[in-house]
Every structure is written in C-alpha cells, then in structure tokens.
Design a protein around this motif. Sequence first.
Motif, mmCIF file in Angstrom:
data_model
loop_
_atom_site.group_PDB
_atom_site.id
_atom_site.type_symbol
_atom_site.label_atom_id
_atom_site.label_comp_id
_atom_site.label_asym_id
_atom_site.label_seq_id
_atom_site.Cartn_x
_atom_site.Cartn_y
_atom_site.Cartn_z
ATOM 1 N N GLY A 113 0.843 -1.283 -0.067
ATOM 2 C CA GLY A 113 -0.245 0.282 0.345
ATOM 3 C C GLY A 113 1.267 1.417 0.283
ATOM 4 O O GLY A 113 0.009 2.505 0.152
ATOM 5 N N MET A 114 1.591 1.355 -0.320
ATOM 6 C CA MET A 114 2.846 2.477 -0.111
ATOM 7 C C MET A 114 2.493 3.218 -1.313
ATOM 8 O O MET A 114 3.204 2.290 -2.156
ATOM 9 N N THR A 115 2.470 4.305 -1.648
ATOM 10 C CA THR A 115 2.291 5.437 -2.457
ATOM 11 C C THR A 115 3.329 6.154 -2.974
ATOM 12 O O THR A 115 2.332 7.676 -2.783
ATOM 13 N N PRO A 116 3.885 7.121 -2.614
ATOM 14 C CA PRO A 116 4.968 7.735 -3.107
ATOM 15 C C PRO A 116 5.338 8.289 -4.137
ATOM 16 O O PRO A 116 4.995 7.249 -5.310
ATOM 17 N N ARG A 117 4.928 9.167 -4.852
ATOM 18 C CA ARG A 117 5.258 10.080 -5.881
ATOM 19 C C ARG A 117 6.404 10.220 -6.551
ATOM 20 O O ARG A 117 7.667 10.149 -5.341
ATOM 21 N N LEU A 118 6.762 9.320 -7.844
ATOM 22 C CA LEU A 118 7.810 10.484 -8.749
ATOM 23 C C LEU A 118 8.479 11.433 -8.455
ATOM 24 O O LEU A 118 7.582 12.511 -7.511
ATOM 25 N N HIS A 119 9.707 12.312 -7.784
ATOM 26 C CA HIS A 119 10.239 13.254 -8.110
ATOM 27 C C HIS A 119 9.751 14.208 -9.635
ATOM 28 O O HIS A 119 10.275 13.367 -9.947
ATOM 29 N N PRO A 120 10.141 15.479 -9.514
ATOM 30 C CA PRO A 120 10.305 15.882 -11.072
ATOM 31 C C PRO A 120 11.165 15.304 -11.440
ATOM 32 O O PRO A 120 11.852 15.288 -12.909
ATOM 33 N N GLU A 121 12.240 15.469 -11.270
ATOM 34 C CA GLU A 121 14.271 14.579 -12.019
ATOM 35 C C GLU A 121 14.002 13.676 -11.765
ATOM 36 O O GLU A 121 14.654 13.320 -13.273
ATOM 37 N N ASP A 122 13.386 12.508 -11.634
ATOM 38 C CA ASP A 122 12.968 11.381 -12.401
ATOM 39 C C ASP A 122 12.650 11.850 -13.779
ATOM 40 O O ASP A 122 12.734 10.389 -14.553
ATOM 41 N N PHE A 123 11.875 12.422 -14.206
ATOM 42 C CA PHE A 123 11.026 12.949 -15.738
ATOM 43 C C PHE A 123 12.104 13.101 -16.354
ATOM 44 O O PHE A 123 12.579 13.229 -17.777
ATOM 45 N N GLU A 124 13.760 13.328 -16.028
ATOM 46 C CA GLU A 124 14.441 14.082 -16.125
ATOM 47 C C GLU A 124 15.423 13.746 -16.436
ATOM 48 O O GLU A 124 16.687 14.671 -16.385
ATOM 49 N N MET A 125 15.861 12.341 -16.147
ATOM 50 C CA MET A 125 17.075 12.127 -15.852
ATOM 51 C C MET A 125 18.179 11.788 -17.267
ATOM 52 O O MET A 125 19.638 12.651 -16.602
ATOM 53 N N GLU A 126 18.178 11.671 -18.159
ATOM 54 C CA GLU A 126 18.733 11.941 -19.064
ATOM 55 C C GLU A 126 20.023 13.723 -19.247
ATOM 56 O O GLU A 126 20.607 13.925 -19.454
ATOM 57 N N THR A 127 19.071 13.937 -19.602
ATOM 58 C CA THR A 127 18.626 15.469 -19.531
ATOM 59 C C THR A 127 19.964 16.043 -17.981
ATOM 60 O O THR A 127 21.231 17.168 -18.326
ATOM 61 N N ARG A 128 19.691 15.515 -17.216
ATOM 62 C CA ARG A 128 19.760 16.038 -15.411
ATOM 63 C C ARG A 128 21.236 14.917 -15.805
ATOM 64 O O ARG A 128 22.672 15.707 -15.225
ATOM 65 N N HIS A 129 21.454 13.711 -15.576
ATOM 66 C CA HIS A 129 22.388 12.909 -15.485
ATOM 67 C C HIS A 129 22.827 12.661 -16.395
ATOM 68 O O HIS A 129 24.376 11.561 -15.741
ATOM 69 N N GLY A 130 22.744 12.293 -17.459
ATOM 70 C CA GLY A 130 23.286 11.058 -18.106
ATOM 71 C C GLY A 130 22.223 9.946 -18.540
ATOM 72 O O GLY A 130 23.104 9.034 -18.785
ATOM 73 N N ILE A 131 21.352 9.519 -17.404
ATOM 74 C CA ILE A 131 21.240 8.123 -16.934
ATOM 75 C C ILE A 131 19.904 7.975 -18.379
ATOM 76 O O ILE A 131 18.993 8.101 -18.237
ATOM 77 N N GLY A 132 19.900 6.567 -18.467
ATOM 78 C CA GLY A 132 18.621 6.346 -19.424
ATOM 79 C C GLY A 132 17.936 7.540 -20.586
ATOM 80 O O GLY A 132 18.656 8.354 -21.543
#
Length: 551
Positions: free
Chosen positions: A103-122
């Motif tokens: 039942g644990m329901t955290p949201r993704l964080h804004p940076e999770d949607f921009e990992m390539e732009t921010r950190h070169g990941i995926g």
Amino acid sequence: MTASGTAGAADVCIVGSGPAGAILAASLAGRGHDVVVLEAGPRFAFESRTARMDRALRPEHDDLDVWDMGGPRDRYTSSGPYEYDLNRHRVKGIGGTTLHWGGMTPRLHPEDFEMETRHGIGRDWPISYEDLEPYYLRAEEAMGVAGEPNRFSGPRSGPYPLAPAESSYSDEIFAEACSSLGIELVPKPLAINTEPYDGRSQCVGYGTCSPVCPSGAKYDASVHIRKAEERGARVVTRAPVQRLEHDDSGERVVAAVHATPDGDTRRQRARQFVVACGAVESIRLLLLSTSPQYPDGLANSSGVLGEYFMEHPGGGLVGRVDEPTRQHLVGYGTSMCEQFYDHDSGPEGSFLIDFGNNAGPEPIDLALEQLSDSGRIIAGDVLAPFEGDPWGDALQERLSEEYGGYLRCNGWVEQPPRRENKVSLDPSKTDDHGNPVPDLTLSFDGPESVILERVRDLCREILEECGATEIHGHWSPDDPYVGSHHMGGIRMGRDPAESIVNAELRAHDLSNLFVSSSGVFPTCGAANPTLTIAALTLRLADHIHGRLSDG
C-alpha cells in the motif's frame, strides 16, 4: 484449443484487472463507453480473505498459497545472474497484485522524468512531473491515500484525501535517533484508510496488510472493478489472452484472442485495445503476438520490447534494543525518509529509507524452531507448549523476550535502465496453454551496487543511534532483496526507433493499441510504482475518452 466464436465489438477492450485495468475501466464506463475487461485469473470472494490470512500465518503454507499462485499457469524462468522470484508478490485475478501489496504510494520526483538531461541516465520521459501532477492528485483521491505533504517530494496542487496514519511506537524510536543525526522522517503515504473512506472501513489492525487485508481498508483494484461493473462494464474472468490480432495493414488491432475455462478460444473485438496486465505479462503478450508484419512481437519495430527492465533492489538491517518496540501492532511502517532522494552526491541513483513494523523473528517461527515441543505442534498437538503452564504465561514471557526488542531499517534503490536487463520468451518451457513462458534476465552490477553500499551504511548508522546491538541482515549488492516492482520493457518515448509507446501510451506502430503499466517507465526512480501507474492510467482515460468522443 478450438475456436468458439467472436464477441461483439466493444468501444474498449482492456487486458488485465489490476490497478491500471480497473481504474481505466471504471473511468471509461462511467463516461458511457462500452468496456470489456479480460482477466486471466478468477474473482476472489471478499469473504475468503480471513481464510487467506490464515494461510499467510500458518507455517504449512507459503506466499504462493495465499492467492492461489503457482503451477503451469504461472511458470517462468530466470536465466540471468540474479535468480528472480517472479511469483513471490504477484497475483492473477480480479484486483491483481494490489491484493498482495503493502500500500505504499509515494510519487516520483520531478527529476525522475529528466534523468538523461540532468545526469545522462537512461532516457527522459516524454512527459514531465507537471504534466502528471494533477493526475497524481486524482489517483490519490481514487485510491484513498493517507499522507502529509513534505518538503522533499515534488510540489502538490492539493492535499491528501486522508490524514496520515498515527506514528507507530517503533517509528517514534527511529524518529528520535534520526533527529540526532540530522535525518528528517516524514509520514509514509499509504493507500490504507485511516478513517472510513469510499465505502470501506478504516484500518482495524489485522497486521497482515501484505499479503492480505481482511477488512478492505487497504485499497486494492477490485474496488474499481466493482465500480466499473456498476457503470456497465463487462468483466470476463479466467480468460487469459493468448495473442492480439491486427488487420491486414498491420496498423490496427482487431481482436484479443483469449482462452475459456472449457478449453475453447474466443475473439474479443473492440475499437481501442489496452494492455494492462502488469509489466512482465504485458511484455509477454506483445512478444507472443507475432505476425509477418511483426515477426519480433507486436509493436516491436524498434526491437527494444522487453529490454531496459528495472527493479528496486534493496535490503534491510535488523537490530535489537533493550526496550519493548511493540512490533506488528499494525502490518505497516508509518514513516520514511526522502531526504536522500537526489543525485547531489553523484550519478549512482536515488534511494528511499523506510522502517519496518515487524522486525525480529516471527512468533510462529519461534514456536516451531525454538520450543522443545515444536515437533508435536507440527503434528497437530497445539496444546504442547502449555503443558504445566495452562494459561500460557511462560510462553508469552518467552515470546516477549525473543520478539519484543527489535527494529528494522530498510532501503530501496533506483536501478538505472540497461538493455541487457530484459524479459524475453523461453520456448523450452510452456504454460498451461502451450505458450512459451517469460524469462527474466536481471543483474544488479551497475551503479545501483554503489548506492546499495551507501544505503546499508546509513541504515546501520541509524540503528546504532537507536542503541541497537546484534545488527544483522541480508544485504549483498550483487544479491539484494527486490521490491517486486516490475518496471520498464515497454518504455515510452518520443523516438519510435528506441521506444514502444508514445507520451499518450499508444504504440508507435499501431493506431489503436495502448499499454497502461509500469512497463512503460523509461526510468524508475526509487518510489514504489503503483501510484504512478494509477496517475498514468487516469491520464490515458482522458485521452481515450477524447478519441472515442471524436468518433
């Protein structure tokens, strides 16, 4: 199997009745659309849940017994470096794996949607946190999430529908220690009613949330299947879809071919099709749906179907303190830490810390493994421990001594997407219908192994600050626990050459095929995926409604 006919065309055919399929069906049926849901498993009677809880508590049963998993229907293989236990936390039936989840329901964080732009990941998601935020809010309302905003999560446009659960006694011990270390705990968002909500009771404390909630206070997707049927949707159980068929042009799906309990097959026609049967089975269904136009699987012109599969590796450390910790009064922890959900210290990945409320040896294990009369108990002599102690005082004292002073600290880590982590078909092994089973290839030898070490050290530091001794636990970076969070493999993206679906979750290759699943995640963050699945599904419901309304 022999063909037995074709069902009349619906507006929408949805494959699967977990959170994605159920929420989508309820939303579209509520707006007047003709919806059919095909579910591979059965409908579980609500009244059976106390018996299923009994199975969960008794040593002669295992996790699979609780929701009738296992056998030829649920076969799989695991050929990668990590031996993956696919069936451990999944359920086939109305409600899907939400019948079993915590039942644990955290949201993704804004940076999770921009990992390539921010950190070169995926690869970046083709949508942003801001695009999904209003649907996060609607998903929390639909599921009945109890929580409280915190400064480490993304911005919110509204409050949680329910107040957070009262902090457990053991979490108060953690809070004091974490405060001394400069670590801030926040209430854990949970899809568990802290007061009556949406016709369901508040939590009554059975303490067996995962794998079964007998009261219904914990959300599961059968809630939305019931709503969908009340609004006119048709739900067909024991109807495993074998393949999807397309028209001569290869541009539109025309039918979902499913088995029936009596060994026949049927074809369900529809204007729009949505695959929503979990990441692994969704990948498998598309791979099974081959044709001359799609020899490598339906919607797989990119060749990446099944690849970039992800999990949440992690582990837990347990320590013992010289005071009662009142474990397992409820079946869930009430606090977590999102303070380290960032990449400021490097590109290894983000992580969450949460705190268990069931640390230490299980009372049943103590009775069976440590009491001298355990053999007689297994044989059915349940009175054996009480001989010479008719009220059980000595046994209670022993259980208190052995069980009463433990604390558990857990960590869950983001796994960056890698092409070699994948779901494919294993033709050497078949299911009960003769189809190749899913094969999982997974390893954790990338950047996540570095962050796992860091998380282990932090959990140890927290437990030591609590005054814990005898600290131990399974925590190996190359053989971690996993969250049983199946993500990726059908990833969404703007470029059809390296993704399967677009920003609207429609397959690049077909005009009326959609996928609603955590399989579409391009990256996974460290947050549990179910709330994001629900938010994406509500967004998809608006999109499909618009398409159907426009004719």
